[in-house]
Structure formats: C-alpha cells, structure tokens
Motif scaffolding. Structure first.
Motif, PDB file in Angstrom:
ATOM      1  N   LYS A 116      16.094 -14.940 -26.456  1.00 53.94           N
ATOM      2  CA  LYS A 116      15.523 -13.618 -26.191  1.00 53.94           C
ATOM      3  C   LYS A 116      16.031 -12.581 -27.178  1.00 53.94           C
ATOM      4  O   LYS A 116      15.320 -11.623 -27.503  1.00 53.94           O
ATOM      5  CB  LYS A 116      15.792 -13.201 -24.751  1.00 53.94           C
ATOM      6  CG  LYS A 116      15.019 -14.075 -23.759  1.00 53.94           C
ATOM      7  CD  LYS A 116      15.467 -13.878 -22.336  1.00 53.94           C
ATOM      8  CE  LYS A 116      15.066 -12.523 -21.808  1.00 53.94           C
ATOM      9  NZ  LYS A 116      15.531 -12.340 -20.417  1.00 53.94           N
ATOM     10  N   LYS A 158      22.393  -9.174 -21.171  1.00 51.24           N
ATOM     11  CA  LYS A 158      21.388 -10.202 -20.860  1.00 51.24           C
ATOM     12  C   LYS A 158      21.675 -11.499 -21.612  1.00 51.24           C
ATOM     13  O   LYS A 158      22.065 -11.474 -22.771  1.00 51.24           O
ATOM     14  CB  LYS A 158      19.990  -9.679 -21.255  1.00 51.24           C
ATOM     15  CG  LYS A 158      19.590  -8.391 -20.538  1.00 51.24           C
ATOM     16  CD  LYS A 158      18.270  -7.820 -21.062  1.00 51.24           C
ATOM     17  CE  LYS A 158      17.060  -8.572 -20.558  1.00 51.24           C
ATOM     18  NZ  LYS A 158      15.790  -7.830 -20.899  1.00 51.24           N
ATOM     19  N   GLY A 163      16.253 -16.568 -18.057  1.00 56.10           N
ATOM     20  CA  GLY A 163      14.937 -16.738 -17.446  1.00 56.10           C
ATOM     21  C   GLY A 163      15.097 -16.673 -15.938  1.00 56.10           C
ATOM     22  O   GLY A 163      16.217 -16.818 -15.436  1.00 56.10           O
ATOM     23  N   GLY A 165      15.201 -14.225 -14.048  1.00 55.01           N
ATOM     24  CA  GLY A 165      16.046 -13.110 -13.610  1.00 55.01           C
ATOM     25  C   GLY A 165      17.535 -13.430 -13.647  1.00 55.01           C
ATOM     26  O   GLY A 165      18.365 -12.635 -13.195  1.00 55.01           O
ATOM     27  N   GLU A 200      20.956  -4.355 -23.911  1.00 52.90           N
ATOM     28  CA  GLU A 200      19.851  -3.397 -23.938  1.00 52.90           C
ATOM     29  C   GLU A 200      20.214  -2.201 -23.093  1.00 52.90           C
ATOM     30  O   GLU A 200      20.904  -2.333 -22.086  1.00 52.90           O
ATOM     31  CB  GLU A 200      18.566  -4.035 -23.334  1.00 52.90           C
ATOM     32  CG  GLU A 200      17.806  -4.925 -24.267  1.00 52.90           C
ATOM     33  CD  GLU A 200      16.561  -5.549 -23.600  1.00 52.90           C
ATOM     34  OE1 GLU A 200      16.292  -5.291 -22.415  1.00 52.90           O
ATOM     35  OE2 GLU A 200      15.869  -6.300 -24.306  1.00 52.90           O
ATOM     36  N   LYS A 201      19.709  -1.049 -23.509  1.00 50.56           N
ATOM     37  CA  LYS A 201      19.818   0.115 -22.633  1.00 50.56           C
ATOM     38  C   LYS A 201      18.995  -0.189 -21.377  1.00 50.56           C
ATOM     39  O   LYS A 201      17.952  -0.822 -21.463  1.00 50.56           O
ATOM     40  CB  LYS A 201      19.235   1.324 -23.356  1.00 50.56           C
ATOM     41  CG  LYS A 201      19.495   2.643 -22.673  1.00 50.56           C
ATOM     42  CD  LYS A 201      18.960   3.785 -23.540  1.00 50.56           C
ATOM     43  CE  LYS A 201      19.020   5.117 -22.800  1.00 50.56           C
ATOM     44  NZ  LYS A 201      20.397   5.538 -22.511  1.00 50.56           N
ATOM     45  N   VAL A 203      16.415   0.737 -18.949  1.00 46.36           N
ATOM     46  CA  VAL A 203      15.329   1.716 -18.820  1.00 46.36           C
ATOM     47  C   VAL A 203      15.235   2.083 -17.340  1.00 46.36           C
ATOM     48  O   VAL A 203      15.149   1.196 -16.483  1.00 46.36           O
ATOM     49  CB  VAL A 203      14.001   1.122 -19.335  1.00 46.36           C
ATOM     50  CG1 VAL A 203      12.863   2.114 -19.158  1.00 46.36           C
ATOM     51  CG2 VAL A 203      14.138   0.724 -20.803  1.00 46.36           C
ATOM     52  N   HIS A 208       7.225  -3.134 -14.890  1.00 50.05           N
ATOM     53  CA  HIS A 208       7.132  -4.366 -15.678  1.00 50.05           C
ATOM     54  C   HIS A 208       5.643  -4.593 -15.955  1.00 50.05           C
ATOM     55  O   HIS A 208       4.875  -4.865 -15.042  1.00 50.05           O
ATOM     56  CB  HIS A 208       7.721  -5.554 -14.905  1.00 50.05           C
ATOM     57  CG  HIS A 208       7.488  -6.881 -15.590  1.00 50.05           C
ATOM     58  ND1 HIS A 208       8.507  -7.650 -16.103  1.00 50.05           N
ATOM     59  CD2 HIS A 208       6.348  -7.557 -15.846  1.00 50.05           C
ATOM     60  CE1 HIS A 208       7.994  -8.749 -16.650  1.00 50.05           C
ATOM     61  NE2 HIS A 208       6.676  -8.716 -16.509  1.00 50.05           N
ATOM     62  N   GLN A 232       9.489  -6.592  -7.473  1.00 53.80           N
ATOM     63  CA  GLN A 232      10.399  -7.707  -7.750  1.00 53.80           C
ATOM     64  C   GLN A 232      11.566  -7.701  -6.774  1.00 53.80           C
ATOM     65  O   GLN A 232      11.961  -6.656  -6.278  1.00 53.80           O
ATOM     66  CB  GLN A 232      10.989  -7.573  -9.166  1.00 53.80           C
ATOM     67  CG  GLN A 232       9.951  -7.446 -10.274  1.00 53.80           C
ATOM     68  CD  GLN A 232      10.594  -7.336 -11.660  1.00 53.80           C
ATOM     69  OE1 GLN A 232      11.783  -7.019 -11.785  1.00 53.80           O
ATOM     70  NE2 GLN A 232       9.807  -7.591 -12.694  1.00 53.80           N
ATOM     71  N   ARG A 235      15.084  -9.203  -9.748  1.00 58.89           N
ATOM     72  CA  ARG A 235      14.429  -9.279 -11.051  1.00 58.89           C
ATOM     73  C   ARG A 235      13.466 -10.452 -11.152  1.00 58.89           C
ATOM     74  O   ARG A 235      13.181 -10.972 -12.212  1.00 58.89           O
ATOM     75  CB  ARG A 235      15.470  -9.346 -12.188  1.00 58.89           C
ATOM     76  CG  ARG A 235      16.405  -8.142 -12.163  1.00 58.89           C
ATOM     77  CD  ARG A 235      16.852  -7.732 -13.543  1.00 58.89           C
ATOM     78  NE  ARG A 235      17.179  -6.311 -13.583  1.00 58.89           N
ATOM     79  CZ  ARG A 235      18.388  -5.806 -13.367  1.00 58.89           C
ATOM     80  NH1 ARG A 235      19.395  -6.592 -13.083  1.00 58.89           N
ATOM     81  NH2 ARG A 235      18.572  -4.502 -13.433  1.00 58.89           N
ATOM     82  N   GLU A 275       6.028  -9.634 -22.461  1.00 63.59           N
ATOM     83  CA  GLU A 275       6.504  -8.756 -21.389  1.00 63.59           C
ATOM     84  C   GLU A 275       7.075  -7.462 -21.963  1.00 63.59           C
ATOM     85  O   GLU A 275       7.812  -7.482 -22.958  1.00 63.59           O
ATOM     86  CB  GLU A 275       7.580  -9.468 -20.558  1.00 63.59           C
ATOM     87  CG  GLU A 275       7.047 -10.708 -19.842  1.00 63.59           C
ATOM     88  CD  GLU A 275       8.013 -11.280 -18.810  1.00 63.59           C
ATOM     89  OE1 GLU A 275       7.548 -11.943 -17.882  1.00 63.59           O
ATOM     90  OE2 GLU A 275       9.248 -11.068 -18.939  1.00 63.59           O
ATOM     91  N   GLU A 288      10.431  -9.613 -23.745  1.00 66.02           N
ATOM     92  CA  GLU A 288      10.486 -11.032 -24.107  1.00 66.02           C
ATOM     93  C   GLU A 288       9.073 -11.592 -24.174  1.00 66.02           C
ATOM     94  O   GLU A 288       8.107 -10.948 -23.761  1.00 66.02           O
ATOM     95  CB  GLU A 288      11.307 -11.847 -23.083  1.00 66.02           C
ATOM     96  CG  GLU A 288      10.685 -11.924 -21.696  1.00 66.02           C
ATOM     97  CD  GLU A 288      11.237 -13.084 -20.859  1.00 66.02           C
ATOM     98  OE1 GLU A 288      11.748 -14.074 -21.420  1.00 66.02           O
ATOM     99  OE2 GLU A 288      11.125 -12.998 -19.627  1.00 66.02           O
TER     100      GLU A 288
HETATM  101  P1  ADP Z   1      13.744 -13.096 -17.510  1.00 66.45           P
HETATM  102  O1  ADP Z   1      13.823 -13.868 -18.785  1.00 66.45           O
HETATM  103  O2  ADP Z   1      14.771 -13.517 -16.539  1.00 66.45           O
HETATM  104  O3  ADP Z   1      12.359 -13.017 -16.973  1.00 66.45           O
HETATM  105  P2  ADP Z   1      13.426 -10.363 -18.497  1.00 66.45           P
HETATM  106  O4  ADP Z   1      14.088  -9.936 -19.759  1.00 66.45           O
HETATM  107  O5  ADP Z   1      11.982 -10.624 -18.539  1.00 66.45           O
HETATM  108  O6  ADP Z   1      14.191 -11.618 -17.916  1.00 66.45           O
HETATM  109  O7  ADP Z   1      13.738  -9.281 -17.386  1.00 66.45           O
HETATM  110  C1  ADP Z   1      13.490  -9.519 -16.026  1.00 66.45           C
HETATM  111  C2  ADP Z   1      13.314  -8.193 -15.295  1.00 66.45           C
HETATM  112  O8  ADP Z   1      14.480  -7.382 -15.441  1.00 66.45           O
HETATM  113  C3  ADP Z   1      12.183  -7.341 -15.840  1.00 66.45           C
HETATM  114  O9  ADP Z   1      10.976  -7.662 -15.237  1.00 66.45           O
HETATM  115  C4  ADP Z   1      12.646  -5.943 -15.478  1.00 66.45           C
HETATM  116  O10 ADP Z   1      12.357  -5.667 -14.141  1.00 66.45           O
HETATM  117  C5  ADP Z   1      14.137  -6.033 -15.627  1.00 66.45           C
HETATM  118  N1  ADP Z   1      14.576  -5.597 -16.974  1.00 66.45           N
HETATM  119  C6  ADP Z   1      14.782  -6.375 -18.048  1.00 66.45           C
HETATM  120  N2  ADP Z   1      15.216  -5.650 -19.113  1.00 66.45           N
HETATM  121  C7  ADP Z   1      15.279  -4.375 -18.698  1.00 66.45           C
HETATM  122  C8  ADP Z   1      15.677  -3.139 -19.314  1.00 66.45           C
HETATM  123  N3  ADP Z   1      16.119  -3.083 -20.567  1.00 66.45           N
HETATM  124  N4  ADP Z   1      15.628  -2.019 -18.558  1.00 66.45           N
HETATM  125  C9  ADP Z   1      15.205  -2.059 -17.277  1.00 66.45           C
HETATM  126  N5  ADP Z   1      14.839  -3.175 -16.644  1.00 66.45           N
HETATM  127  C10 ADP Z   1      14.874  -4.331 -17.327  1.00 66.45           C
END
Ligand code: ADP
Ligand code: ADP
Ligand code: MG
Length: 465
Positions: A116, A158, A163, A165, A200-201, A203, A208, A232, A235, A275, A288
């Motif tokens: 990622k 992260k 994956g 969550g 990552e910051k 947000v 999503h 969700q 996550r 995403e 991702e």
């Molecule tokens: P996965 O690979 O587990 O699916 P993701 O990177 O897609 O992980 O993130 C899963 C969830 O986490 C997203 O759908 C969102 O709700 C939350 N998320 C991920 N990154 C951020 C971020 N930088 N700021 C806020 N929420 C985030």
C-alpha cells in the motif's frame, strides 16, 4: 472464450463465479476444503474436488494443491475471487508459469499495488492526490514522530501489506505514537507476516468513496462510477451504496478521472477498485487499489447493468470490454447490506453455527448473493459473511424503503446476525438524509443497539400471553 475455469475460493463468491460461467457456457471446477464438502459451490460446479483440510492455510491458500487440481482437471484458467490468494502476486505468476490464465492483473501489477505504501507513491507520481504522509515506509518510532510533527496529528500508522481493516492504529499526539506504532506493527506481523508500516494524516470525518475499474488487454480503461462505503465497523464495510450523495457531477468526473489515471499508471488489466477518502471540504485522497473483484461489486452491477464477473472472464479470454466509458450509464440507486454471522451486541463477535431456518427476500428490485441454505452449517474457519442483500430502485429513498422491506422478509435462524442492525440503519435520520461519514457506526452503535433491545422487548411482551 475460456473453456473450463477453476474457482480458488468458497462461499457466495464461488457461487457468483459459477453463475457467470454457466451463462457463458464455461465449465467450472470447484475446489473445497473438508469443511465445505456440502457447500452449494461443490454441488453446482461442473466438477468439484477436495484440496485439503479446513484450515485455509491447508486448502484455499495451498497453492500447490490448487494448481495441481487445475492441471489435473484440464482447466484453462483460475478465478481467485476475493480474499485468500486473490492479491498474491506469486500465485498469479505461478498460474501463468503452469500454462493457466489468471483471472486478474499480472503478478507484476499486483506486486506494484499490493504494497500500500508503494501504491501511494505510484498514485502520487501519476498526479493523483494522496493523503499527506510518508514517502514509502517509516522505519522507526523516531522517524514516525518527525513525520507526524510535519503533517500534524492525528495520524494513522498503516501496514503496507494490510487489508480487511487490519494493521492500522491511530495516534492523537506524540505521547500516543509509540503505542500506535508498536500495536500496528505487531498486528501487521501477526496478520500478514510483514511488519512494514507507513504513515498518513488521519482525515477527519471522511467518506470512503471507491471507483470500480475495468480494463482490458487492448488498452481500454474505464470506471463504472463510485460506491459509498462509509458505513463501517472496525474499518470494514457493512453497507455500500451507489451513487454517493456526497458527489456532485463535477467531483464524480474528477475522481473518476483520477481513478482511471491510477489504474493506467499501474498498467492495470481486469476488474479493480480504487479507494479514496473524501474529506468534508471536498478534497479527495487515494488510499489504495484492490486488485480483484470486490465483495460489494453487485452494487455497481445493479446501477450500470454490467456483469462484472462476465466482463472479467471476457478480459481474461483476450476480448475487449463490452462497453465504452461514453456508453456507460448509471441508472437508479443501489444499496447493499452485508449480513454477517456475528453478534453486534458482543463487539461483532463472529458466531458461526447451523442455519436451522432460512427465508430469503425477493420481489422487484431485490438481489441476494449467498451460499446459505436451510441446514447449512457456517464453518468457523473463514470470514463471517453470510449473505449480501441488495436492492435497486429508481431513487435513493425508494431503495431505502425497498431495503427495509427486504430485511423484514429475511429470516436467518440458528445464529445471531447483524440484520436488525442493518434494518435500524435504514431508519436512521442521518443515513436517510445521506449525511454520514466513516464515524457513523462508532458514533451511533450504542443508540441503535439500545433501540433494537427496546423493540425486541416490546415484541416479546406482546407475544407472551
Ligand atoms: P484496508 O486495506 O484494510 O482496506 P484502507 O487503507 O482501505 O485499508 O482503509 C480502511 C478504512 O480505514 C477506510 O475505508 C477508511 O474508513 C479508513 N481510513 C484509511 N486511511 C484513512 C485516512 N488516512 N484517514 C481517515 N480514514 C482512513
Ligand atoms: P472489500 O474491499 O472487497 O469490501 P474487505 O476488505 O471487506 O473487502 O474484505 C476483502 C477480503 O478480505 C474478503 O475476502 C475477506 O474475506 C477478507 N477479509 C475480511 N476481513 C478480514 C480480516 N479481518 N482478516 C483477514 N482477511 C479479511
Ligand atoms: Mg480498503
């Protein structure tokens, strides 16, 4: 066209793939673990064979067993579904080396996007906005602290290999960071065997929003619109809908273009999902790309009329996409509720068991993707998804009414599910207005569960003479 496809998966997605193959006159080979001998996939495929014991590592993740099964049954391709081996670049490579087609992008593309943090860099280099954060991996707590200082708290650590969550922890300030780092790393090692982290910051109050991508071997890359997956828990998605109330036509156009750019930059072929998180101020950021068919793909099928699994089979056969970006129209509104064998009252604890009674909803605009039947035992070894209930209607409000009605028809007895919670979400004012973000369930869960308990109590009282 392909002639015989081995399905390296189980549950509802195995069934979904069998259905697409049958409509295209492609034979199917279902492989099953000892826990899945009585599965519908094993019964409905042209042929079926056992590939090992219940534990996924011994069966659905056993590459040697799956490849031997495909060769022994003279398959010409393997469909990996989602989860299991679906994002494993080595498996994709091994399929090709064995003379089989892999229904998905090449191993190299999966490799590029599978990390990622590497995917972040790829998107950034292609001019797609990413969340402010690290350039690649963060090596230690000290480096993470310095970066967090720069981008500003709260931040998210992260797992690069993450994956479902997993492998993600947030830190609200420097005092929190070491704990978040260690916990994220430990979970990443435990779940993915790889402790690499990036930063990552966080947000705040984001949506999503993801875009469905389809690309063929002839250089066509199209997007099929968005899905809003902001409802969700931990996550992980519970409710998905399309179109999203948060997008204006201009923003949809811009995000769709960014999604195509990211896919093109990776040399993408097949079905995939880009995403994003969308912040309340309208800024969107790539998070991702999932290099496989997604659990919630039927939402897009309902509003576009495109059969994404058939399209995957076409693309793997070398055919061009059956539609163009310009010809694609989104019509009406679709919602999916994931019904899991789990107990929302006990922190969504998975609760596998025997399905003592099953009644599925039907009627206009309702689709249910499930591998359940009355008497079917949900095995404890795999994820808890039991059924996907989907509706399609001309407008969002009609779709919500239709989903309420469908969930009222649904009966699954034998173990707890989140179906009543889904039903309550369909009555929540924030959801009905379409003004919700990824914090919705955390914020509202206790209130919704209390409501469910009150309703149950009232009904019990009325039923007891
Ligand atoms: P996965 O690979 O587990 O699916 P993701 O990177 O897609 O992980 O993130 C899963 C969830 O986490 C997203 O759908 C969102 O709700 C939350 N998320 C991920 N990154 C951020 C971020 N930088 N700021 C806020 N929420 C985030
Ligand atoms: P999607 O992005 O397609 O909605 P999810 O992130 O919900 O996908 O899940 C994708 C795949 O990851 C599914 O096949 C599921 O089996 C698997 N998965 C879901 N949850 C977990 C988990 N907690 N640990 C490992 N794998 C998971
Ligand atoms: Mg994701």
């Amino acid at each position: 066209m392909l002639k015989r496809v081995l399905i390296a998966n189980r549950g509802e997605i195995a069934l979904r793939i069998i259905r697409a193959c049958r409509e295209l006159d492609i034979e199917t080979v279902a492989v099953w673990s000892e826990a899945d001998e009585s599965s519908l996939a094993a019964q409905l495929a042209t042929r079926s064979l056992c590939i090992g014991p219940a534990r996924a590592a011994d069966s659905y993740l056993n590459q040697d067993a799956i490849l031997s099964a495909a060769l022994a049954t003279h398959c010409d391709a393997i469909h990996p579904g989602y989860g299991f081996l679906s994002e494993n670049p080595d498996f994709a490579d091994r399929c090709i080396q064995s003379g089989l087609k892999y229904i998905g992008p090449s191993g190299d593309v999966i490799r590029k996007l599978g990390s990622k943090s590497a995917a972040r860099t790829l998107a950034q280099n292609a001019g797609v906005p990413v969340v402010p954060g690290s350039d690649g991996a963060v090596k230690n707590v000290r480096q993470a602290k310095a970066l967090a200082q720069q981008v500003g708290y709260p931040v998210l650590l992260k797992a690069s290999a993450g994956g479902g969550g997993r492998g993600m922890r947030q830190a609200s300030g420097p005092e929190d960071l070491e704990r978040a780092f260690q916990e994220a790393r430990a979970e990443a090692v435990a779940c993915f065997g790889d402790g690499e982290l990036y930063l990552e910051k966080l947000v705040l109050s984001p949506r999503h929003i993801e875009f469905q991508i389809m690309a063929d071997q002839h250089g066509h890359v199209v997007h099929l619109g968005e899905r809003d997956c902001s409802i969700q828990r931990r996550r992980q998605k519970l409710v998905e809908e399309s179109p999203s109330k948060a997008l204006t036509p201009a923003l949809r156009e811009e995000m769709g273009r960014a999604a195509r750019t990211a896919a093109q930059a990776a040399g993408y072929v097949g079905a995939g999902t880009v995403e994003f998180v969308l912040s309340p101020d309208g800024q969107f950021y790539f998070i991702e790309m999932n290099t496989r068919i997604q659990v919630e793909h039927p939402v897009t099928e309902l509003v576009t009329g495109v059969d994404l699994v058939k399209e995957q089979l076409r693309v793997a056969s070398g055919l061009p996409l059956s539609f163009t970006q310009d010809a694609l129209k989104v019509s009406g509104h679709a919602i999916e509720c994931r019904i899991n064998a789990e107990d929302p009252e006990r922190d969504f604890l998975p609760c596998p068991g025997t399905t003592t009674f099953l009644h599925l909803p039907g009627g206009p605009g309702v689709r249910v993707d499930t591998a359940l039947y009355t008497g079917y035992e949900v095995p404890p070894y795999y994820d808890s998804l039991a059924a996907k209930v989907l509706v399609h209607a001309p407008t969002r409000l009609e779709a919500i009414r239709r989903m309420r009605r469908a969930l009222e028809e649904l009966i699954i007895e034998g173990y707890p599910t989140n179906a009543s919670l889904a039903h309550l979400i369909m009555h929540d004012p924030e959801f009905v207005r379409g003004q919700y973000d990824t914090s919705f369930l955390d914020k509202n869960l206790d209130r919704l569960l209390e409501l469910a308990r009150t309703c149950d109590r009232l009904m019990d009282e009325e039923e007891t003479p």
